[in-house]
Design an enzyme around this catalytic site. Structure first.
Site, mmCIF file in Angstrom:
data_model
loop_
_atom_site.group_PDB
_atom_site.id
_atom_site.type_symbol
_atom_site.label_atom_id
_atom_site.label_comp_id
_atom_site.label_asym_id
_atom_site.label_seq_id
_atom_site.Cartn_x
_atom_site.Cartn_y
_atom_site.Cartn_z
ATOM 1 N N GLN A 1 2.408 3.658 -9.680
ATOM 2 C CA GLN A 1 3.240 4.353 -8.691
ATOM 3 C C GLN A 1 3.227 5.873 -8.861
ATOM 4 O O GLN A 1 3.249 6.613 -7.874
ATOM 5 C CB GLN A 1 4.683 3.846 -8.796
ATOM 6 N N HIS B 1 6.678 -5.123 -2.394
ATOM 7 C CA HIS B 1 7.105 -4.556 -3.678
ATOM 8 C C HIS B 1 8.285 -5.371 -4.191
ATOM 9 O O HIS B 1 9.443 -5.045 -3.956
ATOM 10 C CB HIS B 1 7.484 -3.082 -3.524
ATOM 11 N N GLU C 1 -1.209 7.091 2.583
ATOM 12 C CA GLU C 1 0.111 6.842 3.163
ATOM 13 C C GLU C 1 0.790 8.194 3.412
ATOM 14 O O GLU C 1 1.714 8.595 2.716
ATOM 15 C CB GLU C 1 0.957 5.960 2.248
ATOM 16 N N TRP D 1 13.110 2.507 -0.212
ATOM 17 C CA TRP D 1 12.361 2.985 0.942
ATOM 18 C C TRP D 1 12.844 2.410 2.266
ATOM 19 O O TRP D 1 12.573 2.965 3.315
ATOM 20 C CB TRP D 1 10.872 2.659 0.758
ATOM 21 N N HIS E 1 1.428 -7.270 1.702
ATOM 22 C CA HIS E 1 1.785 -6.048 0.962
ATOM 23 C C HIS E 1 3.296 -6.015 0.764
ATOM 24 O O HIS E 1 4.056 -5.892 1.723
ATOM 25 C CB HIS E 1 1.326 -4.808 1.743
ATOM 26 N N HIS F 1 -2.774 1.605 -2.260
ATOM 27 C CA HIS F 1 -2.004 2.404 -1.322
ATOM 28 C C HIS F 1 -2.900 3.595 -0.968
ATOM 29 O O HIS F 1 -3.184 4.429 -1.837
ATOM 30 C CB HIS F 1 -0.727 2.935 -1.968
ATOM 31 N N ASP G 1 6.224 -4.969 3.093
ATOM 32 C CA ASP G 1 6.302 -3.796 2.223
ATOM 33 C C ASP G 1 7.614 -3.748 1.442
ATOM 34 O O ASP G 1 7.600 -3.782 0.214
ATOM 35 C CB ASP G 1 6.094 -2.502 3.020
#
Length: 423
Positions: free
Chosen positions: A152, A59, A213, A315, A57, A210, A309
């Protein structure tokens, strides 16, 4: 003649003194003392040789964008999403590719040769999709890069997400994504799960959402995802990522939920570095850990893998795409310090990740692709403790990265080298 022999290797299974013979990019034989000549020989010298690390996972479209256009001062998921929204209008294909390829170089050096990356499709230009499809082509000889069409801003909440997701899949994106907990209501979240799973079923694709979360114990979209998986016959092709609300759920509900997930053959992905950082932000004390129930999922027979991630993005300001760091954090947060539990955390960034991504020919058995990593450690437990140098990274029987052995020398107490692998 063989193309390559790796001699005197220790394997994740615990077998020691093994030779690994390679011919035509595949593993031909694994046994002690193979009597054969090879064009190239590597002496593993009793170090651990493992299949490559797998990031289940990630991004890649946002990676290495830290500080653009500003920093996430609250450290929350929602500010990160807002920050990414501010950055999207300023994205260019060239900048996206430059950051992604820089990250891929880090990944190769760390022995991470398989990555599932979610790519935002809520920008109508689909610049991130275009950029990462080009990156996938560029790195295909070195990294297995899967792309997830990720809405997203919400599949139903974002007005053009439905059409954009279809366009992204038509362009060649591999997996259907979703984010049901970010829809306007629980009902719309469940509806998005249904619609997205139907898209995957129609196209014969995998699903990776996702899912939940959040710290909200009433966020239960993994239940809907498990149901739709069974309804549509998607068993084994569906992944629920994050699942952090499970950490806040009561035990009775979880005792019902886990068998449903196991029955549906749903994979679970935890992201230890980010889950422990993002979750529990609204708590004072006691503070929740936030990561999903890894031990309980494994005990139910559910395949659990780990993802990095984020690396230096809206983030998460840290990271070097080292999956050993992810496993190290995971075993701490999940309190998995027993011997077999530690080995399970190593599997979460190797073999279990390969199952999540449905990688073909993964492993160290004859017939598998000759992809492997030699670590400066003797076994899995030492590797988890030390997070050691990746001495050699091999792809299809060819060395693609090397790191010199790390050695510390004291100037006191005898001026001797320190071997951290010895107690």
């Amino acid at each position: 003649m063989l193309d390559l022999i790796v001699r005197n290797a220790n394997l994740p299974t615990g077998d020691t003194g093994q030779d690994i013979a390679v011919k035509d990019g595949l593993i031909a034989e694994v046994a002690p003392g193979i009597d054969a000549e090879a064009a190239e020989t590597i002496d593993a010298a009793g170090h651990l040789v493992t299949p490559p690390f797998v990031d289940s996972h990630f991004h890649m479209d946002a990676t290495l964008s830290l500080g653009l256009p500003r920093l996430n001062e609250s450290g929350t998921l929602l500010e990160g999403i807002a920050l990414w929204g501010e950055l999207k209008p300023h994205l260019t294909v060239d900048a996206l590719k430059e950051r992604a390829l820089a990250l891929c170089r880090w990944s190769i050096a760390k022995g991470t040769l398989a990555i599932r990356s979610h790519v935002d499709i809520c920008d109508d230009r689909l610049l991130a999709v275009e950029a990462l499809l080009e990156v996938r082509e560029t790195v295909k000889d070195h990294i297995d890069l899967q792309l997830v069409a990720f809405p997203q801003d919400g599949y139903l909440r974002s007005p053009t997400a439905r059409e954009n997701l279809k366009r992204a899949l038509d362009k060649g994106v591999d997996v259907v994504g979703g984010i049901p907990h970010f829809e306007r209501t629980m009902a719309e979240g469940a509806e998005s799960v249904r619609l997205l799973c139907e898209v995957a079923a129609e196209r014969g694709l995998m699903v990776d959402m996702h899912c939940d979360e959040t710290d909200d114990p009433l966020s239960r979209h993994i239940e809907s995802l498990s149901y739709q998986t069974q309804r549509l016959g998607l068993q084994g092709r569906v992944t629920g990522s994050h699942l952090t609300s499970m950490h806040s759920m009561d035990n009775y509900y979880v005792s019902k939920l886990l068998p449903l997930m196991a029955e549906a053959g749903v994979h679970a992905v935890a992201n230890p570095l980010i889950n422990i950082t993002i979750q529990g932000r609204h708590d004072s004390y006691p503070k929740r850990r936030g990561m999903t129930r890894v031990k309980e999922l494994l005990a139910q027979g559910i395949n659990v893998s780990f993802g990095h991630d984020c690396v230096m993005d809206p983030w998460y300001p840290l990271g070097s795409h080292d999956m050993m760091e992810v496993a190290h954090m995971g075993l701490h947060v999940a309190q998995m310090t027993g011997v077999e539990e530690q080995k399970a955390c190593f599997a979460a960034v190797t073999a279990n990740g390969a199952k999540t991504l449905a990688l073909e020919g993964y492993g160290l058995s004859p017939g598998c692709k000759a992809d492997m990593v030699i670590l400066q450690a003797g076994d899995v437990l030492e590797a988890l403790r030390l997070r050691p140098a990746r001495l050699t990274v091999i792809r299809r029987g060819r060395i693609i990265a090397e790191t010199p052995p790390v050695e510390s020398r004291l100037k006191v107490l005898g001026n001797e080298a320190i071997d951290f692998m010895k107690k």
